[in-house]
Design an enzyme around this catalytic site. Structure first.
Site, PDB file in Angstrom:
ATOM      1  N   LYS A   1       1.071  -1.116   0.236  1.00 34.30           N
ATOM      2  CA  LYS A   1      -0.008  -0.401  -0.417  1.00 34.30           C
ATOM      3  C   LYS A   1       0.627   0.982  -0.044  1.00 34.30           C
ATOM      4  CE  LYS A   1      -3.692   2.271   2.615  1.00 34.30           C
ATOM      5  NZ  LYS A   1      -4.614   2.424   3.549  1.00 34.30           N
TER       6      LYS A   1
ATOM      7  N   LYS B   1      -2.036  -1.486  -3.472  1.00 34.82           N
ATOM      8  CA  LYS B   1      -2.658  -0.291  -3.789  1.00 34.82           C
ATOM      9  C   LYS B   1      -2.084   1.297  -3.507  1.00 34.82           C
ATOM     10  CE  LYS B   1      -6.234   2.165   0.101  1.00 34.82           C
ATOM     11  NZ  LYS B   1      -6.694   1.956   1.250  1.00 34.82           N
TER      12      LYS B   1
ATOM     13  N   SER C   1     -10.060   5.927  -4.748  1.00 33.89           N
ATOM     14  CA  SER C   1     -11.422   7.188  -4.440  1.00 33.89           C
ATOM     15  C   SER C   1     -11.066   7.994  -6.196  1.00 33.89           C
ATOM     16  CB  SER C   1     -11.088   7.749  -3.377  1.00 33.89           C
ATOM     17  OG  SER C   1     -10.559   8.303  -2.891  1.00 33.89           O
TER      18      SER C   1
HETATM   19  C1  PBG Z   1      -7.360   3.194   5.714  1.00 33.08           C
HETATM   20  C2  PBG Z   1      -7.668   3.468   4.104  1.00 33.08           C
HETATM   21  C3  PBG Z   1      -7.879   4.422   3.107  1.00 33.08           C
HETATM   22  C4  PBG Z   1      -8.021   3.480   2.567  1.00 33.08           C
HETATM   23  C5  PBG Z   1      -8.057   2.396   2.122  1.00 33.08           C
HETATM   24  N1  PBG Z   1      -8.256   1.896   3.669  1.00 33.08           N
HETATM   25  C6  PBG Z   1      -7.179   5.469   3.303  1.00 33.08           C
HETATM   26  C7  PBG Z   1      -5.639   5.735   3.712  1.00 33.08           C
HETATM   27  O1  PBG Z   1      -4.791   4.873   3.693  1.00 33.08           O
HETATM   28  O2  PBG Z   1      -5.174   7.122   3.854  1.00 33.08           O
HETATM   29  C8  PBG Z   1      -8.339   4.705   1.221  1.00 33.08           C
HETATM   30  C9  PBG Z   1      -8.921   4.132  -0.013  1.00 33.08           C
HETATM   31  C10 PBG Z   1      -9.071   4.977  -1.457  1.00 33.08           C
HETATM   32  O3  PBG Z   1      -8.667   6.004  -2.085  1.00 33.08           O
HETATM   33  O4  PBG Z   1     -10.452   4.656  -2.167  1.00 33.08           O
HETATM   34  N2  PBG Z   1      -5.891   2.951   6.216  1.00 33.08           N
END
Ligand code: PBG
Length: 329
Positions: free
Chosen positions: A201, A254, A280
């Protein structure tokens, strides 16, 4: 004019829909798509997320209705994110027996026992400062404390499994959390609950709209001390290897389209069940262009999903999962 003496003519196999269908290498099925859903204790009716047209912060009741509708559409699973009424410095809502996620999972499983329910295991939505772990501040600098946070994450995962979650998905990027979650689940009798690890991630600006939806933007500092540097590919492989060693059953890369090279490497180096998150910001870009009439939303979504599948994704987490499932079903 006479034809060129060409023996190889790749266009022969593109000459009709039936021929193209016969030689198509990659396919989309409704079950490939996982729908993220936001449930909030703070709303009395569904509230639209401005930066994500079609996405809502749902009441528990609306969440169950949406999950049932998604099940009807044939999506592979739903992924639950919770927004609590109150936040604190230990994210106590994340692992409360009757927390927003735990109650919601029970309600969905009661209404649709066959629908796979995945829970996002993270602390950021439940922390008053929005970081993914216990945090000490030094002015604008946020120091996230790894091992103490891992304990809370393990407690959170167990509480989700107790509520009936079919799969837990840790998204925090703390070191060692997969092993800790695996042993905590096992100790609590959940040996058979799989872990879908957000293994690679990256710290990404494409998460912007999500933080509006989940109300989880950090109040100070950023997530670069725990999420990965966008410049790194070998490190992603090391992260995935560690998570698989620690007991991850499935891994995720991701964000999505900007990281297809990582997805490809992960799938081909490990061959594990591998998922991609069409995040998103990617969804928002497409929606915004489509609203202007600049892009064909359906065609671009389908093409994007094929790209994920081609690069090695077994499944894709996407806010458009319901439409996609209907289109390909
Ligand atoms: C929580 C999380 C996030 C996303 C999924 N789980 C946000 C982040 O890490 O700031 C992002 C998902 C998306 O942007 O659609 N930790």
């Amino acid at each position: 004019m006479s034809s060129l003496p060409l023996i190889q003519r790749p266009r022969r196999l593109r000459s009709s829909p039936a021929l193209r269908n016969l030689v198509r290498e990659t396919h989309l099925r409704p079950g490939n798509f996982i729908l993220p859903l936001f449930v909030s204790e703070k709303v009395a009716e569904p509230v639209a997320v401005k930066s994500m047209p079609g996405v809502f912060q749902l009441t528990e009741q609306a969440l169950v209705a949406e999950a049932l509708a998604a099940h009807q559409d044939g999506v592979g699973a739903v992924l639950i994110f919770g927004i609590p009424a109150a936040k604190d410095a230990l994210a106590s809502g994340a692992y409360a027996r009757d927390g927003v996620v735990q109650r919601s999972v029970r309600a969905i499983k009661a209404a649709a026992p066959e629908l796979l329910v995945i829970t996002d295991v993270c602390l950021c939505e439940f922390m008053d400062h929005g970081h993914c772990g216990i945090t000490h501040f030094d002015g604008e600098r946020a120091h996230v404390v790894n091992d103490a946070s891992v304990k809370l994450l393990a407690q959170t995962a167990v509480s989700h499994a107790e509520a009936g979650a079919d799969i837990v998905a840790p998204s925090d990027m703390m070191d060692g959390r997969i092993g800790a979650i695996r042993s905590a689940l096992d100790a609590a009798g959940f040996q058979d609950t799989p872990i879908l690890s957000y293994a690679a991630k990256f710290a990404s600006a494409f998460y912007g709209p999500f933080r509006d939806a989940a109300e989880s933007a950090p109040s100070a500092g950023d997530r670069r001390s725990y999420q990965m540097d966008a410049a790194n590919s070998n490190e992603a492989i090391r992260e995935v290897a560690l998570d698989l060693d620690e007991g991850a059953d499935m891994v995720m890369v991701k964000p999505g389209l900007a990281y297809l090279d990582i997805l490809w490497r992960v799938k081909h180096e490990f061959g594990a069940p591998t998922f991609a998150y069409h995040v998103s910001g990617e969804y928002a870009m497409l929606k915004a262009a489509a609203a202007q009439g600049w892009l064909d939303e359906k065609a671009c979504l389908l093409e994007s999903m094929l790209a994920f599948r081609r690069a090695g994704a077994d499944g894709i987490i996407t806010y458009a999962a319901r439409e996609l499932a209907r289109w390909v079903g």
